[in-house]
Design a protein around this motif. Structure first.
Motif, PDB file in Angstrom:
ATOM      1  N   ASN A  29       0.755  -1.217  -0.220  1.00 48.52           N
ATOM      2  CA  ASN A  29       0.210   0.086   0.046  1.00 48.52           C
ATOM      3  C   ASN A  29       0.737   1.351  -0.057  1.00 48.52           C
ATOM      4  OD1 ASN A  29      -2.391  -1.379  -0.091  1.00 48.52           O
ATOM      5  ND2 ASN A  29      -2.696  -1.624   2.098  1.00 48.52           N
ATOM      6  N   ALA A  30       2.061   1.178   0.747  1.00 48.62           N
ATOM      7  CA  ALA A  30       2.760   2.570   0.940  1.00 48.62           C
ATOM      8  C   ALA A  30       3.315   2.578  -0.678  1.00 48.62           C
ATOM      9  CB  ALA A  30       4.044   2.241   1.866  1.00 48.62           C
ATOM     10  N   TRP A  31       3.948   1.515  -1.080  1.00 47.35           N
ATOM     11  CA  TRP A  31       4.470   1.817  -2.391  1.00 47.35           C
ATOM     12  C   TRP A  31       3.474   2.314  -3.688  1.00 47.35           C
ATOM     13  CZ3 TRP A  31       3.270  -0.955  -6.953  1.00 47.35           C
ATOM     14  CH2 TRP A  31       3.913  -0.796  -7.854  1.00 47.35           C
ATOM     15  N   ALA A  32       2.244   1.748  -3.361  1.00 47.67           N
ATOM     16  CA  ALA A  32       1.167   2.160  -4.361  1.00 47.67           C
ATOM     17  C   ALA A  32       0.826   3.672  -4.143  1.00 47.67           C
ATOM     18  CB  ALA A  32      -0.022   1.475  -4.122  1.00 47.67           C
ATOM     19  N   ILE A  33       0.932   3.997  -2.863  1.00 49.45           N
ATOM     20  CA  ILE A  33       0.594   5.541  -2.579  1.00 49.45           C
ATOM     21  C   ILE A  33       1.682   6.415  -3.156  1.00 49.45           C
ATOM     22  CG2 ILE A  33       0.227   7.255  -0.647  1.00 49.45           C
ATOM     23  CD1 ILE A  33      -1.208   4.971   0.838  1.00 49.45           C
ATOM     24  N   ILE A  34       2.753   6.139  -2.763  1.00 52.43           N
ATOM     25  CA  ILE A  34       3.918   7.048  -3.323  1.00 52.43           C
ATOM     26  C   ILE A  34       3.959   6.953  -4.573  1.00 52.43           C
ATOM     27  CG2 ILE A  34       6.557   7.062  -3.278  1.00 52.43           C
ATOM     28  CD1 ILE A  34       6.457   5.902  -0.383  1.00 52.43           C
ATOM     29  N   THR A  35       3.960   5.860  -5.424  1.00 53.24           N
ATOM     30  CA  THR A  35       3.912   5.937  -6.804  1.00 53.24           C
ATOM     31  C   THR A  35       2.968   6.674  -7.374  1.00 53.24           C
ATOM     32  OG1 THR A  35       4.769   3.750  -6.708  1.00 53.24           O
ATOM     33  CG2 THR A  35       3.872   4.358  -8.881  1.00 53.24           C
ATOM     34  N   VAL A  36       1.562   6.630  -6.620  1.00 54.50           N
ATOM     35  CA  VAL A  36       0.588   7.353  -7.405  1.00 54.50           C
ATOM     36  C   VAL A  36       0.843   9.052  -7.183  1.00 54.50           C
ATOM     37  CG1 VAL A  36      -1.937   8.109  -6.966  1.00 54.50           C
ATOM     38  CG2 VAL A  36      -1.246   5.727  -7.147  1.00 54.50           C
ATOM     39  N   LEU A  37       1.325   9.322  -5.961  1.00 50.86           N
ATOM     40  CA  LEU A  37       1.867  10.642  -5.423  1.00 50.86           C
ATOM     41  C   LEU A  37       2.752  11.355  -6.664  1.00 50.86           C
ATOM     42  CD1 LEU A  37       1.563  13.171  -3.604  1.00 50.86           C
ATOM     43  CD2 LEU A  37       3.370  11.875  -2.448  1.00 50.86           C
ATOM     44  N   HIS A  38       3.637  10.583  -7.056  1.00 53.33           N
ATOM     45  CA  HIS A  38       4.773  10.948  -7.669  1.00 53.33           C
ATOM     46  C   HIS A  38       4.363  11.055  -9.251  1.00 53.33           C
ATOM     47  CE1 HIS A  38       8.867  11.484  -9.213  1.00 53.33           C
ATOM     48  NE2 HIS A  38       8.749  10.668 -10.333  1.00 53.33           N
ATOM     49  N   GLU A  39       3.293  10.316  -9.643  1.00 53.03           N
ATOM     50  CA  GLU A  39       2.577  10.376 -10.900  1.00 53.03           C
ATOM     51  C   GLU A  39       1.638  11.596 -11.103  1.00 53.03           C
ATOM     52  OE1 GLU A  39       3.485   8.665 -13.544  1.00 53.03           O
ATOM     53  OE2 GLU A  39       4.605   7.408 -12.777  1.00 53.03           O
ATOM     54  N   VAL A  40       0.869  11.627 -10.018  1.00 51.62           N
ATOM     55  CA  VAL A  40      -0.021  12.892  -9.971  1.00 51.62           C
ATOM     56  C   VAL A  40       0.852  14.165  -9.886  1.00 51.62           C
ATOM     57  CG1 VAL A  40      -1.726  14.064  -8.515  1.00 51.62           C
ATOM     58  CG2 VAL A  40      -1.720  11.681  -8.795  1.00 51.62           C
ATOM     59  N   GLU A  41       1.721  14.154  -9.231  1.00 49.34           N
ATOM     60  CA  GLU A  41       2.746  15.259  -9.145  1.00 49.34           C
ATOM     61  C   GLU A  41       3.180  15.925 -10.674  1.00 49.34           C
ATOM     62  OE1 GLU A  41       7.186  16.530  -7.781  1.00 49.34           O
ATOM     63  OE2 GLU A  41       6.338  14.676  -7.220  1.00 49.34           O
ATOM     64  N   GLU A  42       3.704  14.925 -11.294  1.00 46.40           N
ATOM     65  CA  GLU A  42       4.417  15.120 -12.609  1.00 46.40           C
ATOM     66  C   GLU A  42       3.270  15.682 -13.300  1.00 46.40           C
ATOM     67  OE1 GLU A  42       6.520  11.833 -14.111  1.00 46.40           O
ATOM     68  OE2 GLU A  42       8.326  12.122 -12.884  1.00 46.40           O
TER      69      GLU A  42
END
Length: 421
Positions: A29-42
């Protein structure tokens, strides 16, 4: 040498399963949240920069000037604004969107060519990076909190699941078949396990009772014919018989005495707690050893073998005479049975005694089963059934002694009996 891994206790395995499963789920879950956050940021920052660049292009192409930007973005046009020096991280052309992160700066950069000029739009992301690091800490804290909760829930689960099993195991060890176990548990899996224990206890108790009654009945019934054989031998020995007949009568009398000793041993084994002697009862090891030396030394020497009796130490205490006599006698008989030349040694020490011989020894594959019933060594002679050593082990177990066997380096075998734990 490969060492065997000790199995983990069931409670620990359940607790580790809780923690590992929670760690795996929380980590994913933590990996998924961080990945989504990074994609949304970009996506968000890149879209904002593209909108700003479109506004710059529109103003530059329609009005011929470079607009001033708001919202924290900086615009560089090296060929149109030489007075605004270009940072060295942006000197190399890199059209399109990119992130520039160094020890000194953290930027979102969008570079395009408009009417033959480089336009570089830069947005500082230090503030966002700070919030992002805070978010990472929150996510990590959530993972650690989930693991801690898994540990607590696992402990509670273990207590509810394992503690009844531990109580049942303790009841099996202490209570045994004294009273039913299933009455203390409900009609669940644990209750079914308790019922299975009760059934096994009852069957085992019935089997032991049948064995005890059989042993005692047979031993009791053998006493009368053995007494007749012994009395008849005494009467015949008193008559005027030739030497050859006297020797045969002596052999019959000795065999009858041996059988009488075995009958007594079987009766003792059939009794409960037969080895608990009252204060002052029993005999010393030296007494039984001297008695057995007197019996076995002539039989050993008549076979052309040497007999050595040594006292290397003294073990204090008094022991059941019949049981000790059977153990020592059977070990000496076994040594005589397997030794064709050399010597047989009886050695007393501070722990008990040992019987050594110079026979063929014990093969490694035979060591594990030598005390099993009906097991005879590959060099066995005569018509023995292979029950002597099995009887020795049973008697030692009944008396609380230990018996071990080993092959001697110089040849032969050694049987060691420890009378003290």
């Amino acid at each position: 040498m490969r060492s065997e891994r000790m199995p983990q206790p069931l409670a620990r395995r359940i607790l580790l399963s809780f923690i590992l499963l929670t760690s795996l789920v929380a980590g994913i879950n933590a990996w998924a949240i961080i990945t989504v956050l990074h994609e949304v940021e970009e996506d968000l920052v890149g879209e904002e920069l593209r909108q700003d660049m479109a506004a710059v292009e529109n103003v530059f192409l329609t009005e011929g000037r470079i607009p001033d930007l708001t919202g924290g973005s900086a615009l560089y046009a090296p060929t149109l604004r030489p007075q605004k020096p270009l940072p060295r991280e942006l000197e190399t052309p890199h059209p399109g969107y990119q992130e520039v992160v160094t020890e000194r700066v953290a930027w979102h950069v969008l570079e395009e060519e408009i009417d033959g000029h480089r336009f570089i739009l830069v947005r500082n992301q230090d503030a966002f990076e700070a919030r992002e690091k805070l978010f990472y800490k929150v996510v990590a804290g959530g993972v650690l909190l989930a693991i801690a909760l898994a540990y607590l829930i696992g402990r509670l689960t273990v207590r509810r699941v394992i503690d009844p099993v531990i109580r049942l195991a303790a009841a099996v060890r202490t209570q045994g078949a004294a009273r039913p176990l299933a009455t203390a548990y409900g009609d669940d899996e644990l209750g079914q396990l308790a019922q299975a224990f009760d059934q096994a206890f009852n069957e085992l108790q019935a089997a032991l009772e049948r064995e005890r009654l059989f042993t005692s009945d047979v031993s009791h019934e053998l006493r009368t014919p053995l007494m007749i054989v012994s009395t008849s031998c005494e009467l015949l020995a008193q008559g005027p018989l030739p030497d050859n007949s006297q020797r045969q009568i002596a052999r019959i009398a000795k065999a009858g005495a041996d059988m009488q000793a075995l009958v007594e041993t079987f009766l003792q084994l059939a009794r409960v707690q037969t080895t608990r002697l009252a204060e002052g009862d029993g005999v010393s090891l030296e007494q039984i050893a001297a008695e057995q030396v007197a019996v076995w030394q002539p039989l050993i020497e008549v076979r052309g073998l040497s007999f050595v009796y040594r006292q290397e130490g003294t073990v204090s205490g008094r022991w059941h005479p019949t049981l000790l006599r059977v153990v020592l006698g059977n070990l000496l008989r076994n040594a005589l049975h397997y030794t064709e030349q050399g010597e047989i040694r009886l050695c007393l020490d501070v722990d008990g005694f040992r019987v050594e011989d110079t026979g063929p020894g014990i093969a490694p594959e035979e060591l594990g089963r030598i005390f099993e019933p009906f097991q005879r060594g590959r060099h066995a002679r005569g018509e023995g059934l292979g029950l002597g050593l099995s009887l020795v082990r049973r008697v030692c177990a009944q008396a609380g002694w230990s018996v071990t066997a080993e092959a001697l380096a110089a040849g032969g075998s050694c049987f060691r009996v420890r009378l003290r734990p």
